[in-house]
Design a protein around this motif. Structure first.
Motif, mmCIF file in Angstrom:
data_model
loop_
_atom_site.group_PDB
_atom_site.id
_atom_site.type_symbol
_atom_site.label_atom_id
_atom_site.label_comp_id
_atom_site.label_asym_id
_atom_site.label_seq_id
_atom_site.Cartn_x
_atom_site.Cartn_y
_atom_site.Cartn_z
ATOM 1 N N TRP A 702 0.840 -1.193 0.000
ATOM 2 C CA TRP A 702 0.000 0.000 0.000
ATOM 3 C C TRP A 702 0.877 1.245 0.000
ATOM 4 O O TRP A 702 1.940 1.272 0.620
ATOM 5 C CB TRP A 702 -0.884 0.029 1.246
ATOM 6 N N ASP A 703 0.384 2.256 -0.663
ATOM 7 C CA ASP A 703 1.114 3.511 -0.754
ATOM 8 C C ASP A 703 0.760 4.359 0.465
ATOM 9 O O ASP A 703 -0.240 5.063 0.473
ATOM 10 C CB ASP A 703 0.707 4.223 -2.047
ATOM 11 N N THR A 704 1.577 4.260 1.497
ATOM 12 C CA THR A 704 1.223 4.985 2.705
ATOM 13 C C THR A 704 1.574 6.467 2.587
ATOM 14 O O THR A 704 0.923 7.308 3.198
ATOM 15 C CB THR A 704 1.955 4.405 3.920
ATOM 16 N N LEU A 705 2.573 6.759 1.776
ATOM 17 C CA LEU A 705 2.935 8.158 1.583
ATOM 18 C C LEU A 705 1.720 8.938 1.113
ATOM 19 O O LEU A 705 1.382 9.996 1.628
ATOM 20 C CB LEU A 705 4.062 8.237 0.547
ATOM 21 N N LYS A 706 1.064 8.358 0.122
ATOM 22 C CA LYS A 706 -0.129 8.997 -0.425
ATOM 23 C C LYS A 706 -1.254 9.005 0.610
ATOM 24 O O LYS A 706 -1.959 9.990 0.766
ATOM 25 C CB LYS A 706 -0.562 8.228 -1.672
ATOM 26 N N ALA A 707 -1.353 7.891 1.318
ATOM 27 C CA ALA A 707 -2.433 7.805 2.305
ATOM 28 C C ALA A 707 -2.295 8.894 3.355
ATOM 29 O O ALA A 707 -3.271 9.545 3.738
ATOM 30 C CB ALA A 707 -2.427 6.428 2.965
ATOM 31 N N PHE A 708 -1.066 9.107 3.803
ATOM 32 C CA PHE A 708 -0.870 10.114 4.833
ATOM 33 C C PHE A 708 -1.001 11.514 4.257
ATOM 34 O O PHE A 708 -1.423 12.447 4.937
ATOM 35 C CB PHE A 708 0.505 9.943 5.495
ATOM 36 N N ASP A 709 -0.648 11.677 2.995
ATOM 37 C CA ASP A 709 -0.758 13.000 2.384
ATOM 38 C C ASP A 709 -2.205 13.386 2.158
ATOM 39 O O ASP A 709 -2.575 14.551 2.270
ATOM 40 C CB ASP A 709 -0.018 13.011 1.037
ATOM 41 N N ASP A 710 -2.998 12.380 1.797
ATOM 42 C CA ASP A 710 -4.381 12.685 1.434
ATOM 43 C C ASP A 710 -5.205 13.199 2.606
ATOM 44 O O ASP A 710 -6.235 13.830 2.411
ATOM 45 C CB ASP A 710 -5.059 11.426 0.866
ATOM 46 N N VAL A 711 -4.737 12.886 3.782
ATOM 47 C CA VAL A 711 -5.549 13.274 4.931
ATOM 48 C C VAL A 711 -5.419 14.762 5.182
ATOM 49 O O VAL A 711 -4.310 15.290 5.306
ATOM 50 C CB VAL A 711 -5.070 12.503 6.179
ATOM 51 N N GLU A 712 -6.525 15.433 5.194
ATOM 52 C CA GLU A 712 -6.440 16.840 5.573
ATOM 53 C C GLU A 712 -6.911 16.969 7.014
ATOM 54 O O GLU A 712 -8.013 16.550 7.382
ATOM 55 C CB GLU A 712 -7.247 17.739 4.614
#
Lengths: 763, 640
Positions: A702-712
């Motif tokens: 899973w792409d966690t970098l993206k997951a964490f970035d997507d969270v506002e």
């Protein structure tokens, strides 16, 4: 019969006594008071009591508005119990410790019991007579927060306290009216505005459960069954498991000793409802004079009212599902120092060592800049990091320093992973394990792999060409020249070199296994209730840590060694130090088995996942529970911290991976894709990728970098915890790799970011 | 959710009779009905409780199957003495009996004959745990190696070829259906479709040019094809085995099928019998590969196979070379693919049947083609023989008579007629033996079947005799191999059927059985597939292996390969019966393997897979293969 509470107290005393008697044990940690979670849990329901399965808790449903009074009562209860069991020494010590005067403990026992005494309490006006207390409780004044049930002396050994626990159910209503009440409420909630409906619907499940239990308790078996059949279908599907347990419970006798039931009774079900919705509900119930339901809400539910917009259905569903409702908002308010420790101990010697190493290699120039960058990086004090000495950590040995240097060298060669640069996966298959493989661990440097088996054995393999060797026997050791340079080589017995070693000692399946960071030790936890420490030099058992009397589901070494944590069927997680045979901390609070335990990378916190479908984060320093994370719909079987310590991932039997922000105590992501229990989770060394391994024979990335970035995260969501989860599991899924027929039960990223997976072939 | 189930869960309790029975077993004579009811509720509740705890142990044991040890551990944490001695992993050894209006479950303690135990060969020592590493993924791409599952599972391949609409996303629907409509488009176009579907199926693979094989695959392809048609028989055997077992050939399939079809085209013209045989063996190997689904390549493979059946001339010297064996072999392949792939939409079988019949009926057809047609038809099964061949026996007989007894026209014709005659006799005799009532009257046969009548009659008599003999022989050649952990799991059926009079043997559960053909007959020259014996072991899920031991008597190369149970290709030849007719309540159904030969399946390759009486555990899969069993008549075999 073993009771957790007693154990708690016992352990406390014994360690105290040890401290007093030995005198040499001068570890700082030891001196800090061992504090369990008992008094910490909001409205003062004594959670620690509700634990041991098979037996029940020792009474003490203290409901007191004031904390100190409650503490006092707990103490009294404990004193009574100790007295009854002729543990006079302990009684004395406890009394001394607590500074209680002598007079309070000697009021004669009440009618039923023998040795126990009534809870003569300093704080309550009406102490003393148990019977009157009992009757008071069972009369059950509705909405009476002032009712104080002093601990009741046990009547004989047959779990007498259950009656007290249950007595709140004795408030009688007309059994025939229950469905009417419920239906009335249902109609009302269906008729309210959409925005309130989702919130108010949360009430259904706890209400349903308590009404059902009330019916059962009052021997209305037929009505109870009808009630169940009529309304169980309305409940959210994620409660199916609990409903199944409930459905089996049709007699008052069954309620005795049933953990689920006790959990419901002893812990208030927590609901978060906006003020508007709550007012609506309150007004409705008061208008209708619907006391039955109102009583239950008052007695058994904790409604956490917040100001602001009511939450949507999806927001609620994301957070609910645990055995006791959501976490209260204030439960997650404590500051957590999630930053990493800087490593000053290493830095200085590292430079020396590094230089030495460089000199040996004869190319010092090349390495200089890198070393500097490392140094500057660790010099920056992370504002979120705990103090360096918050927890005493073991000093680094020379071998550790060497290892650190190796680690850094390897790390320099590490592949940068990302969505377009996926790791290679090497799969270690255990063949001929006949379904007996229960736990796997791999050392940090990926040189050893260990498996725990259902046949009670632990096996260690070397996956490098270097074979496993035992240290020579004492007689042989005395013959070798201790001054020689290669003394470390000489002490090893070449004759014992082999690729794998078997460790015998447990008497039940080995469910948890963990290597020490320095690869000298191995921990294993087993069904037999012990955690064992094995030496990987001699391949023998060094210590058996007894404390959990029930199966120990998981254990893990601290990232800095020395400490380790274990958790098991007794619902308690324990923190141990390898040189103490008693635990240093007991983390009590889970309502069901502690199924997995993980250390935070900075070793100051411990995360535990449980069969009550919550994750708790505990502070190692003071034993407090600092985070309660709800949202899983099944027992949690895997946990992983991100390398920067900021995030956590958890996997459960429901096949979902949830991502958590530790600082805010918030769920920030949901990864759907697996179809079966997730037994393994691991972040890559840089935290860009999360690997999950499951019973469904797949490894997913899973792409966690993206997951964490997507969270506002704005201030509002941070404050209220009402987060909109993005529905992007499919976008985050980078790859899915199916094995032939091998469930994945362990994952490990090597220092160069190669992913290792392990599991037993299951034809 | 399981709303319908829930009320049930609430109410399921043990019957009160059980309580009574249990009370009696410990000496409590009269138990009141009320006490029984109360007891049974209590007991049911406790059992549920223990089961729930046991589930916990199963989860932590990282298993999907609940084991007896889990129950023991659950009892242990409840402070109840676990059940010692019941460590049997196979089945719960209760037996069911009823009589006199009472129903009982009891534990059967059988008298054990010590000599049985002593004489049983020791089981193999179980293998020790070992560790094996392989690449599950290399930089995000899963390599196609035997350790990994095949890139596209067979079901997926099948779904794609049979129901392209489902596999293709809406946008590509049209394309898919067009390609299906076109039927026999080039392999290339089909390949394109396949790769697209595949890409849809897998989630975000690295984009790659799917038409090109990797260097390794190209090398593999080259090696394999060279070995298959080369001169070294050992190499060929290896290559064929690789084709038959390798799970990663999916992408090379279009290449292989083109290779075969082109190869046949060229070599038929050149009359190169040996190469044709090699190519047919490749087809056979491809069909044997459990991970491949050939449907999409049949348009290339079937013409090639049919060519090898009916071509006028297959070799340079038709009078000497044994091209008949090739025809037989190809006919069997044809029959096999008909059975595997024929559906109502593609109608392969009926189209093939028509083709054969048409050229057979043609007066001018040569004997070679005639032979091929008859062989092709008769391989399709007894029904085809009965409806299409037997009615024409008289006419065919007259034709044969004309050649054999008439003036010698050419030696080749004579040989051809001879072969046709023996072929007809062989196939028809077994069918007639099954269908015709007993008195085998020579004269009556002559009336019915003309010139061939008398010969047929003697063949039928022989067939009948052999059938009777066969039954005994198979019995005798049964080979029992006991494996270490081989057990048969049979879930309790619970609902009692009739009381089985047969007792299941508890000590010695023969887990494997071998079916042997009594006559390992192989055709002489072309050495088509050697006789195969399936040694099959079923076990309690711990390990179940199935081995195909190929013993080829002609080429003397013995290959052992592991094959997953043969796809449900042909009609079941092996039928399974459980003792006591169906479910033996409470006891392990006794399993008897009854080999039922099909009415007239003489000298045919029959492959069948018989799913055993599904004893709920899917790990029990029994595949049985019988090849070249020249056994008319029923042969019975029981593993006990």
């Amino acid at each position: 019969f073993h009771r957790l509470f007693i154990l708690l107290v016992h352990a406390h005393f014994i360690s105290k006594m040890a401290a007093v008697q030995d005198g040499q044990v001068d570890l700082e940690v030891e001196k800090k008071e061992i504090k369990t979670e008992t008094s910490n849990d909001g409205s003062g329901n004594n959670n620690a009591n509700s634990s041991s399965p098979g037996s029940t808790s020792l009474g003490a449903t203290s409901k007191s508005p004031t904390g100190p009074a409650e503490d006092q009562q707990t103490l009294l209860a404990v004193l009574q119990f100790l007295k009854r069991n002729k543990l006079n020494e302990s009684v004395d010590i406890l009394r001394r410790e607590a500074g209680l005067s002598v007079e309070i403990d000697d009021s004669p026992g009440s009618a039923s019991g023998g040795a126990g005494s009534g809870g003569a309490s300093n704080s309550t006006v009406d102490g003393g007579d148990t019977n009157s207390l009992l009757s008071r409780v069972s009369i059950a004044i509705p909405a009476a927060p002032a009712v104080t049930a002093a601990p009741v002396p046990p009547k004989g050994l047959d779990q007498p306290d259950v009656n007290v626990v249950l007595s709140a159910y004795s408030q009688q209503g007309d059994p025939d009216l229950y469905p009417l009440y419920y239906n009335g409420l249902k109609k009302f909630i269906e008729s309210v505005l959409d925005c309130h409906r989702a919130e108010l619907s949360q009430v259904f499940y706890p209400l349903f459960v308590h009404m059902y239990l009330e019916l059962v308790y009052n021997n209305h078996e037929v009505e109870a069954k009808q009630f169940f059949e009529k309304f169980s279908g309305d409940q959210e599907c994620y409660y199916a498991e609990d409903l199944r347990i409930l459905s089996g419970m049709t007699k008052k006798e069954h309620m005795k000793g049933n953990e689920t039931m006790l959990d419901f009774r002893t812990s208030k079900f927590v609901l978060r409802i906006s003020r508007d919705s709550y007012q609506l509900l309150k007004r409705h119930l008061q208008e209708r004079q619907n006391n039955q339901i109102w009583n239950i809400i008052q007695e058994h539910l904790y409604i956490d009212i917040f100001d602001g917009m009511p939450r949507s259905k999806s927001q609620i569903d994301a957070m609910s599902g645990s055995l006791a409702g959501e976490a209260k908002r204030d439960a997650n308010k404590t500051k957590v120092f999630y930053g990493l420790l800087k490593e000053p101990e290493i830095e200085v010697p590292l430079d020396d060592e590094d230089e030495e190493a460089e000199n040996e290699e004869g190319k010092p120039k090349k390495k200089k800049p890198k070393k500097d960058s490392m140094g500057s990086k660790s010099k920056k004090q992370d504002p979120n990091a705990p103090q360096q000495t918050r927890i005493p950590l073991p000093e680094l040995k020379d071998s550790d320093k060497l290892d650190k240097i190796m680690n850094m060298k390897e790390a320099a060669k590490k592949i940068r992973l990302g969505s377009d640069n996926l790791p290679s996966i090497c799969f270690y298959t255990f063949l001929n394990a006949y379904q007996g493989l229960t736990a796997v661990d791999i050392t940090d440097d990926s040189s050893l792999i260990a498996g725990g088996f259902a046949d009670s054995t632990v096996r260690v393999w070397s996956v490098t060409p270097k074979k496993l060797r035992r240290v020579k026997s004492a007689a042989d050791l005395s013959n070798i020249d201790k001054e020689s340079d290669d003394v470390l080589e000489r002490i090893m017995d070449e004759k014992t070199a082999s690729e794998s070693k078997i460790l015998y000692g447990h008497s039940g399946p080995v469910y948890g296994i963990s290597f020490s960071p320095d690869r000298n030790y191995l921990l294993s936890s087993s069904e037999d209730g012990t955690v064992r420490l094995w030496s990987l030099q001699t391949f023998t058992c060094l210590v058996g840590y007894k404390g959990h009397n029930y199966p120990v589901w998981d254990t893990q070494f601290s990232p800095y060694g020395y400490y380790f944590v274990s958790g098991g069927h007794d619902r308690v997680a324990r923190l141990w130090a390898t040189d103490h045979y008693q635990p240093l901390r007991m983390f009590a609070g889970h309502l069901a088995d502690v199924t997995c335990t993980r250390f935070h990378p900075n070793s100051n916190y411990v995360a535990t996942g449980s069969a009550d479908r919550t994750i708790r984060l505990w502070d190692v320093l003071n034993g407090n529970c600092v985070r309660i994370l709800t949202g899983h719909k099944g027992p949690i079987h895997s946990l992983a911290f991100s390398p920067n310590g900021k995030f956590m991932a958890s996997g459960a039997t429901d096949g979902r991976v949830l991502l958590w922000d530790i600082g805010h105590g918030l769920m920030i992501g949901e990864l759907k894709g697996h179809t079966d229990t997730i037994y393994a989770l691991r972040f890559s060394r840089d935290g860009e990728i999360l690997a999950s391994g499951s019973m469904d024979n797949t490894v997913k990335l899973w792409d966690t970098l993206k997951a964490f970035d997507d969270v506002e995260l704005d201030d509002f969501t941070a404050a209220t915890g009402h987060i909109h989860l993005p529905e992007n599991s499919q976008e985050l899924l980078l790859g899915s790799y199916t094995t032939k027929s091998t469930p994945v039960i362990h994952l490990h990223f090597t220092r160069r970011n190669l992913l290792l997976a392990a599991g037993a072939y299951n034809p | 959710m399981a709303e319908e189930r829930r009320p049930k869960q609430c109410t399921v309790v043990l019957p009160t009779e059980s309580m009574k029975a249990m009370a009696e077993s410990i000496g409590v004579g009269q138990l009141q009905e009320e006490s029984c009811a109360a007891l049974s509720e209590e007991v049911s509740y406790r059992i549920k409780e223990i089961a729930q705890d046991a589930l916990k142990f199963m989860h932590h044991g990282k298993r999907r199957k609940l084991m007896t040890s889990d129950i023991d551990h659950a009892l242990k944490i409840k402070n109840v003495e676990p059940l010692y001695g019941f460590q049997s992993q196979e089945f719960i050894p209760f037996r069911f009996a009823s009589g006199g209006g009472r129903e009982l479950h009891f534990y059967e303690e059988k008298e054990v004959d010590l000599s049985d135990i002593i004489n049983t060969p020791l089981p193999r020592v179980p293998l020790d745990v070992s560790l094996k590493a392989h690449w599950l993924s290399i930089e995000g791409v899963q390599p196609a190696i035997p350790e990994n599952p095949p890139p596209a599972p067979k079901e997926q391949q099948k779904a794609e070829s049979t129901e392209p609409l489902k596999a293709v996303k809406p946008g590509q629907e049209e394309e898919g259906s067009i390609q299906k409509g076109q039927g026999a488009t080039s392999a290339e176009a089909k390949g394109k479709c396949k790769y697209k579907c595949k890409k849809e199926g897998l989630i975000r693979m690295k984009p790659r040019s799917t038409h090109e094989l990797s260097v390794e695959q190209q090398l593999y392809y080259k090696e394999i094809t060279e070995a298959c048609v080369g001169s070294c028989e050992a190499k060929r055997a290896e290559a064929l085995q690789s084709i038959a077992t390798d799970p990663g050939l999916y992408q090379m399939l279009p290449r292989f099928s083109t290779f075969i079809s082109e190869g046949v085209r060229v070599n038929v013209v050149q009359n190169n019998l040996a190469l044709l045989i090699y190519l047919m063996r490749m087809v056979k190997a491809l069909m044997d590969n459990p991970t491949l689904y050939l449907e999409k390549y049949l348009h290339e493979l079937i013409p090639a196979v049919v060519t090898c059946i009916v071509s006028k001339q297959l070799c340079l010297r038709p009078d000497v070379d044994n091209h008949w064996a090739l025809r037989d072999f190809a006919a069997r392949l044809m029959a096999q693919s008909c059975k595997t792939f024929s559906t109502t939409t593609n109608n392969i079988q009926s189209r093939i049947t028509k083709t054969f019949t048409k050229s057979w009926l043609d007066e001018k057809t040569q004997w070679t083609t005639r032979y091929g047609c008859i062989a092709g038809l008769s391989e399709l099964g007894p029904d085809v023989i009965k409806t299409l061949i037997i009615p024409r026996l008289t006419i065919e007989g007259a034709r044969i008579k004309a050649v054999i007894e008439g003036p010698v026209v050419s030696n080749i014709d004579k040989i051809g007629a001879d072969h046709v005659q023996s072929l007809l006799l062989k196939h028809c005799a077994s069918v007639i033996a099954k269908t015709r009532p007993l008195p085998d009257n020579m004269e009556q046969y002559r009336v019915d079947y003309g010139y061939l009548g008398p010969m047929l009659c003697s063949h039928v008599v022989k067939a009948r005799a052999q059938a009777a003999l066969q039954a005994q022989q198979v019995n005798r050649t049964t080979l029992t191999i006991t494996q270490p952990r081989s057990t048969l799991t049979v879930s309790q059926s619970g609902i009692g059927g009739s009381v089985g009079s047969r007792t299941p043997s508890i000590i010695k559960v023969p887990s494997s059985l071998t079916l042997m053909s009594t006559r390992p007959g192989t055709p002489t020259q072309p050495s088509p597939p050697a006789t195969k014996y399936i040694v099959m072991a079923t076990s309690a899920g711990a390990s179940s292996t199935q081995q195909v031991i190929t013993l080829s008597s002609s080429s003397a190369s013995s290959v052992t390969s592991t094959v997953a149970s043969a796809a449900s290709t042909l009609q079941p030849l092996v039928k399974l019966e459980s003792g006591g007719g169906g479910s033996l309540g409470g006891s392990r159904p006794l399993q008897k393997y009854i080999v039922v030969s099909l009415p007239s399946s003489a000298s045919s390759s029959l492959e069948s897979k018989s799913g055993m009486l599904p004893p709920s555990s899917s790990s029990l899969e029994a595949g049985m293969k019988m090849e070249r069993s020249d056994s008319p008549g029923a042969s019975t075999q029981s593993p006990h």
